[in-house]
Design an enzyme around this catalytic site. Structure first.
Site, PDB file in Angstrom:
ATOM      1  N   THR A 172     -12.510 -10.329  -8.002  1.00 56.06           N
ATOM      2  CA  THR A 172     -13.889 -10.187  -7.546  1.00 56.06           C
ATOM      3  C   THR A 172     -14.399 -11.526  -7.020  1.00 56.06           C
ATOM      4  OG1 THR A 172     -16.139  -9.630  -8.239  1.00 56.06           O
ATOM      5  CG2 THR A 172     -14.744 -10.625  -9.913  1.00 56.06           C
ATOM      6  N   HIS A 173     -15.399 -11.431  -6.114  1.00 57.61           N
ATOM      7  CA  HIS A 173     -16.067 -12.660  -5.641  1.00 57.61           C
ATOM      8  C   HIS A 173     -17.469 -12.739  -6.222  1.00 57.61           C
ATOM      9  CE1 HIS A 173     -13.461 -10.760  -2.627  1.00 57.61           C
ATOM     10  NE2 HIS A 173     -12.932 -11.954  -2.568  1.00 57.61           N
ATOM     11  N   GLN A 221     -10.136   0.728  -9.781  1.00 59.94           N
ATOM     12  CA  GLN A 221     -11.427   0.442  -9.132  1.00 59.94           C
ATOM     13  C   GLN A 221     -12.578   0.823 -10.060  1.00 59.94           C
ATOM     14  OE1 GLN A 221     -10.085   3.322  -6.412  1.00 59.94           O
ATOM     15  NE2 GLN A 221      -9.580   1.904  -4.769  1.00 59.94           N
ATOM     16  N   ASP A 272      -1.232  -1.717  -4.451  1.00 63.46           N
ATOM     17  CA  ASP A 272      -2.672  -1.624  -4.168  1.00 63.46           C
ATOM     18  C   ASP A 272      -3.156  -0.188  -4.387  1.00 63.46           C
ATOM     19  OD1 ASP A 272      -2.842  -4.280  -3.424  1.00 63.46           O
ATOM     20  OD2 ASP A 272      -2.943  -3.895  -1.278  1.00 63.46           O
ATOM     21  N   MET A 273      -4.473  -0.039  -4.613  1.00 63.63           N
ATOM     22  CA  MET A 273      -5.030   1.311  -4.767  1.00 63.63           C
ATOM     23  C   MET A 273      -5.863   1.647  -3.535  1.00 63.63           C
ATOM     24  SD  MET A 273      -4.909   3.932  -6.657  1.00 63.63           S
ATOM     25  CE  MET A 273      -4.528   3.610  -8.385  1.00 63.63           C
ATOM     26  N   ARG A 325     -13.867  -5.442   5.197  1.00 60.04           N
ATOM     27  CA  ARG A 325     -14.529  -6.706   4.815  1.00 60.04           C
ATOM     28  C   ARG A 325     -15.913  -6.799   5.453  1.00 60.04           C
ATOM     29  NH1 ARG A 325     -10.285  -6.066   2.447  1.00 60.04           N
ATOM     30  NH2 ARG A 325     -11.817  -5.078   1.122  1.00 60.04           N
ATOM     31  N   GLY A 341     -13.687  -1.711  -5.791  1.00 58.97           N
ATOM     32  CA  GLY A 341     -13.333  -0.570  -4.941  1.00 58.97           C
ATOM     33  C   GLY A 341     -13.867  -0.779  -3.535  1.00 58.97           C
ATOM     34  N   ALA A 342     -12.975  -0.675  -2.550  1.00 61.92           N
ATOM     35  CA  ALA A 342     -13.342  -1.013  -1.172  1.00 61.92           C
ATOM     36  C   ALA A 342     -13.730   0.206  -0.347  1.00 61.92           C
ATOM     37  CB  ALA A 342     -12.155  -1.710  -0.500  1.00 61.92           C
ATOM     38  N   ARG A 347      -4.728  -4.904 -11.909  1.00 58.95           N
ATOM     39  CA  ARG A 347      -5.721  -5.706 -11.172  1.00 58.95           C
ATOM     40  C   ARG A 347      -6.990  -4.869 -11.136  1.00 58.95           C
ATOM     41  NH1 ARG A 347      -4.556  -5.724  -5.177  1.00 58.95           N
ATOM     42  NH2 ARG A 347      -3.239  -7.548  -5.419  1.00 58.95           N
ATOM     43  N   LYS A 368       0.853  -1.198   0.000  1.00 62.21           N
ATOM     44  CA  LYS A 368       0.000   0.000   0.000  1.00 62.21           C
ATOM     45  C   LYS A 368       0.881   1.238   0.000  1.00 62.21           C
ATOM     46  CE  LYS A 368      -4.447  -1.351   1.661  1.00 62.21           C
ATOM     47  NZ  LYS A 368      -4.234  -2.650   1.034  1.00 62.21           N
TER      48      LYS A 368
HETATM   49  C1  LIG Z   1      -7.444  -9.825  -4.740  1.00 65.62           C
HETATM   50  C2  LIG Z   1      -8.167  -8.558  -4.348  1.00 65.62           C
HETATM   51  C3  LIG Z   1      -7.432  -7.406  -4.163  1.00 65.62           C
HETATM   52  C4  LIG Z   1      -8.073  -6.208  -3.844  1.00 65.62           C
HETATM   53  N1  LIG Z   1      -7.360  -5.035  -3.801  1.00 65.62           N
HETATM   54  C5  LIG Z   1      -8.031  -3.865  -3.638  1.00 65.62           C
HETATM   55  C6  LIG Z   1      -7.365  -2.609  -3.754  1.00 65.62           C
HETATM   56  O1  LIG Z   1      -6.153  -2.526  -3.981  1.00 65.62           O
HETATM   57  N2  LIG Z   1      -8.106  -1.467  -3.589  1.00 65.62           N
HETATM   58  C7  LIG Z   1      -9.463  -1.522  -3.352  1.00 65.62           C
HETATM   59  O2  LIG Z   1     -10.093  -0.455  -3.251  1.00 65.62           O
HETATM   60  N3  LIG Z   1     -10.101  -2.692  -3.222  1.00 65.62           N
HETATM   61  C8  LIG Z   1      -9.433  -3.859  -3.362  1.00 65.62           C
HETATM   62  N4  LIG Z   1     -10.121  -5.041  -3.261  1.00 65.62           N
HETATM   63  C9  LIG Z   1     -11.506  -5.061  -2.698  1.00 65.62           C
HETATM   64  C10 LIG Z   1     -12.549  -4.814  -3.770  1.00 65.62           C
HETATM   65  O3  LIG Z   1     -12.482  -3.475  -4.192  1.00 65.62           O
HETATM   66  C11 LIG Z   1     -13.964  -5.094  -3.222  1.00 65.62           C
HETATM   67  O4  LIG Z   1     -14.199  -4.246  -2.131  1.00 65.62           O
HETATM   68  C12 LIG Z   1     -14.204  -6.529  -2.781  1.00 65.62           C
HETATM   69  O5  LIG Z   1     -13.533  -7.439  -3.623  1.00 65.62           O
HETATM   70  C13 LIG Z   1     -15.728  -6.862  -2.795  1.00 65.62           C
HETATM   71  O6  LIG Z   1     -16.248  -6.705  -4.088  1.00 65.62           O
HETATM   72  P1  LIG Z   1     -16.676  -7.929  -5.055  1.00 65.62           P
HETATM   73  O7  LIG Z   1     -16.078  -7.677  -6.396  1.00 65.62           O
HETATM   74  O8  LIG Z   1     -16.334  -9.218  -4.453  1.00 65.62           O
HETATM   75  O9  LIG Z   1     -18.227  -7.747  -5.270  1.00 65.62           O
HETATM   76  P2  LIG Z   1     -19.443  -7.501  -4.295  1.00 65.62           P
HETATM   77  O10 LIG Z   1     -20.582  -7.125  -5.185  1.00 65.62           O
HETATM   78  O11 LIG Z   1     -19.079  -6.599  -3.178  1.00 65.62           O
HETATM   79  O12 LIG Z   1     -19.694  -8.937  -3.689  1.00 65.62           O
HETATM   80  C14 LIG Z   1     -20.107 -10.038  -4.492  1.00 65.62           C
HETATM   81  C15 LIG Z   1     -20.277 -11.257  -3.613  1.00 65.62           C
HETATM   82  O13 LIG Z   1     -19.003 -11.631  -3.060  1.00 65.62           O
HETATM   83  C16 LIG Z   1     -19.128 -12.063  -1.723  1.00 65.62           C
HETATM   84  N5  LIG Z   1     -18.401 -11.118  -0.853  1.00 65.62           N
HETATM   85  C17 LIG Z   1     -17.874  -9.935  -1.199  1.00 65.62           C
HETATM   86  N6  LIG Z   1     -17.242  -9.364  -0.159  1.00 65.62           N
HETATM   87  C18 LIG Z   1     -17.405 -10.209   0.875  1.00 65.62           C
HETATM   88  C19 LIG Z   1     -16.983 -10.181   2.231  1.00 65.62           C
HETATM   89  N7  LIG Z   1     -16.289  -9.174   2.729  1.00 65.62           N
HETATM   90  N8  LIG Z   1     -17.324 -11.230   3.018  1.00 65.62           N
HETATM   91  C20 LIG Z   1     -18.020 -12.274   2.534  1.00 65.62           C
HETATM   92  N9  LIG Z   1     -18.452 -12.353   1.248  1.00 65.62           N
HETATM   93  C21 LIG Z   1     -18.142 -11.330   0.443  1.00 65.62           C
HETATM   94  C22 LIG Z   1     -20.604 -12.075  -1.418  1.00 65.62           C
HETATM   95  O14 LIG Z   1     -21.079 -13.382  -1.750  1.00 65.62           O
HETATM   96  C23 LIG Z   1     -21.154 -11.044  -2.381  1.00 65.62           C
HETATM   97  O15 LIG Z   1     -22.503 -11.229  -2.675  1.00 65.62           O
HETATM   98  C24 LIG Z   1      -9.495  -6.220  -3.620  1.00 65.62           C
HETATM   99  C25 LIG Z   1     -10.222  -7.392  -3.813  1.00 65.62           C
HETATM  100  C26 LIG Z   1      -9.582  -8.561  -4.191  1.00 65.62           C
HETATM  101  C27 LIG Z   1     -10.401  -9.769  -4.427  1.00 65.62           C
END
Ligand SMILES: Cc1cc2nc3c(=O)[nH]c(=O)nc-3n(C[C@H](O)[C@H](O)[C@H](O)COP(=O)(O)OP(=O)(O)OC[C@H]3O[C@@H](n4cnc5c(N)ncnc54)[C@H](O)[C@@H]3O)c2cc1C
Length: 311
Positions: free
Chosen positions: A229-230, A166, A136-137, A292, A191-192, A187, A102
């Site tokens: 993404t998840h 993001q 990371d961003m 998270r 966006g978190a 990547r 970071k």
């Molecule tokens: C490898 C990786 C690196 C990342 N690096 C950065 C970064 O550098 N900067 C940044 O701003 N963000 C980063 N993120 C976080 C990202 O921006 C999202 O906040 C996070 O991935 C949740 O978004 P989503 O795409 O999973 O979709 P969402 O629409 O938020 O979630 C989709 C589904 O995923 C599951 N899920 C998502 N989050 C959770 C959780 N916390 N607990 C349990 N289940 C969950 C749920 O089933 C949900 O319905 C990163 C994420 C990943 C996977």
């Protein structure tokens, strides 16, 4: 709307020192403590043991030493040394050579020039041993500074590094094209952080649409992009687009966070896709942990269960 409220609420709680103190006392105390669901451990040795378990399932990984928003240059210096020591530990352990850092941990908030020097010290050692270092961003006030830092080290010939964009943020589609033109790896994430309406989409549907647009840019114009993404809809859209345009499964990778959607992680590996797990560790896990929770308030249930179970 609920997404935005939940993010704001948990980001506000993340600033509470009392809560941080309480969580730190219980969150990682035992092997079954609640924070261990998302954070592999507090030490590099615990992280390496966790990393080995992930690799044994056919997954790739990136290690992240937690910590952000430091306020003095001596803390930035200490964080740089920690990363240098981590690279040496990873080398000795023989695990996947990939770390995530970071910028604010390395001093971006205090002095950009010092931050660039710090990242170069990490990249120098990393490139001697064929490591990849992902920058990371963080939240929007840091985007331009982070991309400036990145383009500066790229112009100085460092190639073992890439950035994060993001989809929530308006400018990211243009940034994706610019970084791809440079030849660098991106990547893509949603966006978190909780961002204002002036700079970022507020509705999940808009963030998702932008994710798909940028994914297509990166798969066609980018360089070994990481789709992080998840979200099953984003995974399906990526797989379908890659298959319909003849992009090979090894021309890109998926990434997910440690402890989240382990079912989908395993399914991707079983389907022959590249899957990298982001493995965070360290004592300063509280802000990461709160982000998270903010993404999925249902997580609070298992945290409470963990706390009550431990007392
Ligand atoms: C490898 C990786 C690196 C990342 N690096 C950065 C970064 O550098 N900067 C940044 O701003 N963000 C980063 N993120 C976080 C990202 O921006 C999202 O906040 C996070 O991935 C949740 O978004 P989503 O795409 O999973 O979709 P969402 O629409 O938020 O979630 C989709 C589904 O995923 C599951 N899920 C998502 N989050 C959770 C959780 N916390 N607990 C349990 N289940 C969950 C749920 O089933 C949900 O319905 C990163 C994420 C990943 C996977």
């Amino acid at each position: 709307m609920l997404d935005a409220l939940s993010k704001s609420f948990f980001h506000a709680l993340a600033r509470s020192k009392t809560l941080e103190h309480m969580a730190s006392r219980y969150g990682m105390a035992r092997p079954t403590s609640f924070a261990r669901r998302f954070i592999v451990g507090e030490t590099a040795d615990e992280a390496i043991a966790g990393a080995r378990a992930i690799q044994s399932k056919g997954m790739l990984l990136t290690l992240d030493q937690l910590g952000e928003s430091i306020t003095t240059l001596s803390e930035a210096e200490a964080a740089t040394k920690v990363y240098i020591a981590l690279i040496e530990k990873i080398l000795a352990a023989g695990i996947d050579r990939n770390i995530s850092v970071k910028p604010t941990q390395l001093g971006l908030d205090i002095d950009s020039a010092v931050c660039i020097d710090n990242i170069k010290r990490i990249l120098d050692l990393a490139s001697r041993h064929e490591f990849f270092v992902r920058i990371d961003m963080e939240n929007t006030p840091y985007i331009q500074k982070t991309l400036d830092m990145f383009t500066s080290v790229w112009a100085q010939g460092y190639r073992n590094t890439g950035v994060v964009l993001q989809s929530a943020v308006f400018r990211s589609e243009d940034d994706a094209k610019a970084v791809s033109k440079l030849g660098a790896r991106v990547r893509l994430v949603k966006g978190a952080y909780k961002e204002p309406a002036a700079v970022a989409f507020q509705a999940k549907s808009d963030v998702d649409k932008a994710f798909i647009r940028i994914m297509k840019v990166l798969l066609t114009e980018g360089h070994y992009p990481a789709i992080a993404t998840h979200d099953p809809a984003m995974l399906d859209a990526t797989k379908a687009f890659a298959a319909s345009t003849g992009i090979a499964k090894d021309a890109y990778e998926f990434q997910m966070l440690y402890g989240i959607r382990r079912d989908l992680q395993a399914a991707l590996v079983a389907g022959g896709y590249r899957m990298r797990v982001y493995v965070p560790f360290g004592k300063q896990w509280f802000p990461y942990f709160m982000r998270r929770l903010g993404e999925r308030p249902a997580n609070v249930g298992f945290v409470l269960k963990g706390i009550l179970g431990e007392r």
